[in-house]
Write an enzyme that holds these catalytic residues in place. Structure first.
Site, short mmCIF file in Angstrom:
data_model
loop_
_atom_site.label_atom_id
_atom_site.label_comp_id
_atom_site.label_asym_id
_atom_site.label_seq_id
_atom_site.Cartn_x
_atom_site.Cartn_y
_atom_site.Cartn_z
N LYS A 12 0.86 -1.19 0.00
CA LYS A 12 0.00 0.00 0.00
C LYS A 12 0.89 1.23 0.00
O LYS A 12 1.81 1.34 0.82
CB LYS A 12 -0.90 -0.02 1.24
CG LYS A 12 -2.13 0.85 1.11
CD LYS A 12 -3.10 0.35 0.05
CE LYS A 12 -4.42 -0.08 0.63
NZ LYS A 12 -5.27 -0.72 -0.41
N THR A 57 -3.32 -5.69 0.36
CA THR A 57 -2.76 -4.36 0.65
C THR A 57 -3.67 -3.63 1.63
O THR A 57 -3.21 -2.80 2.41
CB THR A 57 -2.58 -3.52 -0.64
OG1 THR A 57 -3.86 -3.20 -1.20
CG2 THR A 57 -1.74 -4.26 -1.66
#
Ligand SMILES: O=c1[nH]c(=O)c2[nH]c(=O)[nH]c2[nH]1
Length: 286
Positions: A12, A57
């Site tokens: 992320k 993520t």
């Protein structure tokens, strides 16, 4: 034709996290941008779409938030290490984690009031490998520096396209992006950061510059001589050109007083300085 999966990582990016400490009337604030990137046994997801090894993520982002609550945020290097170690030790398929943190500075405006400092950003990139090894890289970016004298640029190579005039006195300005690698475990990342930052500023201000390349080397060298815990420095220095304005059409001279601050194109001077005995990181640590 046969093909294979090349280097890959996923995570992320730009997790914007603000952590407030409100344990009394005087509050404290940490404003971060966190990026996670995991790699390891990720052939299946790329080749067959089997997601069994993939920690989403979204979960990585949630971990950043939860760790900020549970552990607080001290020095960004410590927070990044905590996250990187967690991903590698808790997920068998994750063999390497890279966690990047930027910290935006706020000045105090009152007990619970803050003023955003528009200037430089403190950064770190931490790597943790499943063999247990961590690599910590600290740094900064957007640090704008300028010397009004003490900078020359002459004696350069010239060809049929060279029009630049040599100069013995020019404005030298740059926006520093620096990363420095710690040799081992640094005890106090806050103190280390302040010392390295101070070394960059002192070397920029104190070096009579024959080129930005020479200034770059002086800055890196100063960090290494001031900070025994650091073994390698990489610098990216855009040359923020200041062109002397020709005021002769107005019957005025211009003895290095009026400049046009151009924003593009700009020279981009990049390089590293490392200790002779710097241990090899073994991978692209930036
Ligand atoms: O410090 C400098 N280095 C260069 O390589 C360069 N090239 C250039 O046009 N101006 C400058 N200045």
């Amino acid at each position: 034709m046969t093909v294979k999966l090349g280097p890959n990582r996923y995570g992320k990016a730009d997790v914007r996290l603000v952590r407030v400490v409100r344990d009394g009337p005087v509050h404290h604030l940490k404003d971060l941008n966190v990026g996670t990137a995991l790699s390891g046994a990720m052939e299946a997801v790329h080749l067959t779409g089997d997601n069994a090894a993939v920690l989403p993520t979204d979960s990585q982002k949630n971990t950043v938030h939860a760790f900020a609550r549970k552990h607080g945020v001290g020095e960004i290097e410590e927070f990044a290490l905590l996250l990187a170690r967690h991903f590698v030790t808790s997920q068998p398929a994750v063999h390497h984690a890279r966690v990047e943190v930027e910290e935006y500075a706020w000045r105090r405006g009152g007990p619970h009031s803050f003023v955003r400092d528009g200037g430089e950003v403190r950064t770190c990139v931490v790597h943790h490998d499943r063999d247990g090894r961590s690599t910590v890289v600290s740094g900064l970016k957007d640090l704008v520096l300028l010397n009004t004298t003490g900078s020359e640029f002459r004696g350069f190579a010239a060809d049929e396209y060279t029009t630049l005039k040599p100069t013995r006195d020019r404005v030298l300005a740059t926006e520093v992006r620096a990363r420095w690698r710690h040799a081992g475990e640094t005890a106090d990342h806050g103190t280390s950061y302040e010392r390295a930052r101070g070394a960059l500023l002192e070397a920029f201000a104190g070096t009579h510059s024959l080129s930005l390349q020479q200034t770059l080397y002086a800055m890196g060298e100063r960090v290494l001589t001031s900070c025994p815990e650091i073994c390698e420095v990489r610098l990216s220095l855009p040359n923020k050109h200041h062109f002397l304005v020709d005021l002769s059409p107005f019957g005025l001279d211009n003895d290095n007083e009026v400049y046009h601050a151009a924003d593009r194109p700009y020279g981009l001077i990049e390089g590293g300085v490392l200790r002779e005995d710097a241990p090899d990181a073994g991978f692209a640590w930036e």
